[in-house]
Write an enzyme that holds these catalytic residues in place. Structure first.
Site, short mmCIF file in Angstrom:
data_model
loop_
_atom_site.label_atom_id
_atom_site.label_comp_id
_atom_site.label_asym_id
_atom_site.label_seq_id
_atom_site.Cartn_x
_atom_site.Cartn_y
_atom_site.Cartn_z
N HIS A 124 0.84 -1.21 0.00
CA HIS A 124 0.00 0.00 0.00
C HIS A 124 0.87 1.26 0.00
CE1 HIS A 124 -3.94 1.96 0.65
NE2 HIS A 124 -3.19 2.90 1.22
N TYR A 125 1.90 1.26 0.82
CA TYR A 125 2.82 2.39 0.90
C TYR A 125 3.54 2.59 -0.43
CZ TYR A 125 7.12 4.91 2.13
OH TYR A 125 8.17 5.79 2.16
N LEU A 126 4.04 1.53 -1.01
CA LEU A 126 4.79 1.64 -2.26
C LEU A 126 3.91 2.10 -3.41
CD1 LEU A 126 7.09 -1.50 -2.02
CD2 LEU A 126 7.71 0.90 -1.61
N LYS A 129 3.55 5.83 -3.01
CA LYS A 129 4.76 6.52 -3.45
C LYS A 129 4.89 6.48 -4.97
CE LYS A 129 7.35 8.06 -0.97
NZ LYS A 129 7.36 9.42 -0.33
#
Length: 207
Positions: A124-126, A129
């Site tokens: 989710h974070y990647l 980004k």
């Protein structure tokens, strides 16, 4: 030439190294801070500009030559805050910088953010980004995107590796990351590039 540089994430672990680097180089950093931000650790010579990445208002980039996004929602927050800060906040800041005629935008991203559909516990974070990085590439502004491997607090290193030779299982010190971000904003030597990064060699403080 002295530059006016806006730093999002200036009170964070990497951001504090970054604003000190900019001050040491004779530039004029401005920290983008929330009302609740603890600014006590910021070095003298840093101006403050109020702004919350979850609700940025018009004008926060006015008068800036460059903008550096070194912010993050933090590892203890959930997916909703990741979207608000790392994706939507970054994209909004990019748009405001473009509207203000900012010459250069420098993005602190992450290893793995090159994937449009990542997997694993950081997916989710990647993805957030990745979307922010792609928005910057499409903005029309001059940009540099830095994607360091796992961060540590080891201080400046003897050598920094950028590009395809980076070992994604290695580490990068926050001080080295800050140095590269500052250099990219100040000199333009990395304009238009997207680089992986790792620290290599002994820490300078142990030499």
């Amino acid at each position: 030439m002295n530059m006016n540089i806006l730093v999002a994430g200036a009170t964070g672990k990497t951001g504090l190294h970054l604003v000190q680097e900019l001050v040491d180089q004779g530039h004029k950093p401005t920290a983008l801070v929330r009302e609740s931000s603890d600014t006590s650790a910021l070095p003298q010579g840093v101006d403050l500009r109020k702004g919350d990445l979850t609700n940025l208002q018009d004008g926060v980039c006015d008068g800036m030559d460059a903008v550096i996004f070194a912010a993050g929602s933090g590892g203890s927050t959930g997916p909703e805050m990741t979207d608000k800060v790392d994706r939507d906040g970054a994209k909004r800041l990019i748009d405001l910088a473009a509207d203000a005629g900012v010459k250069r935008f420098v993005m602190l991203s992450s290893v793995g953010a090159d994937q449009s559909d990542p997997t694993g516990e950081m997916a989710h974070y990647l993805k957030a980004k990745h979307e922010a990085d792609e928005h910057l590439k499409a903005s029309g502004m001059t940009y540099f995107i830095l994607r360091p491997v796992a961060l540590n607090n080891d201080g400046r290193s003897v050598r920094v590796t950028l590009g395809d030779e980076v070992d994604i299982s290695a580490q990068a010190s926050r001080a080295d990351v800050a140095h590269v971000l500052a250099e990219a904003a100040m000199s333009g030597s990395l304009d238009g590039m997207v680089h992986l990064m790792q620290s290599a060699g002994r820490s300078l403080q142990h030499v």
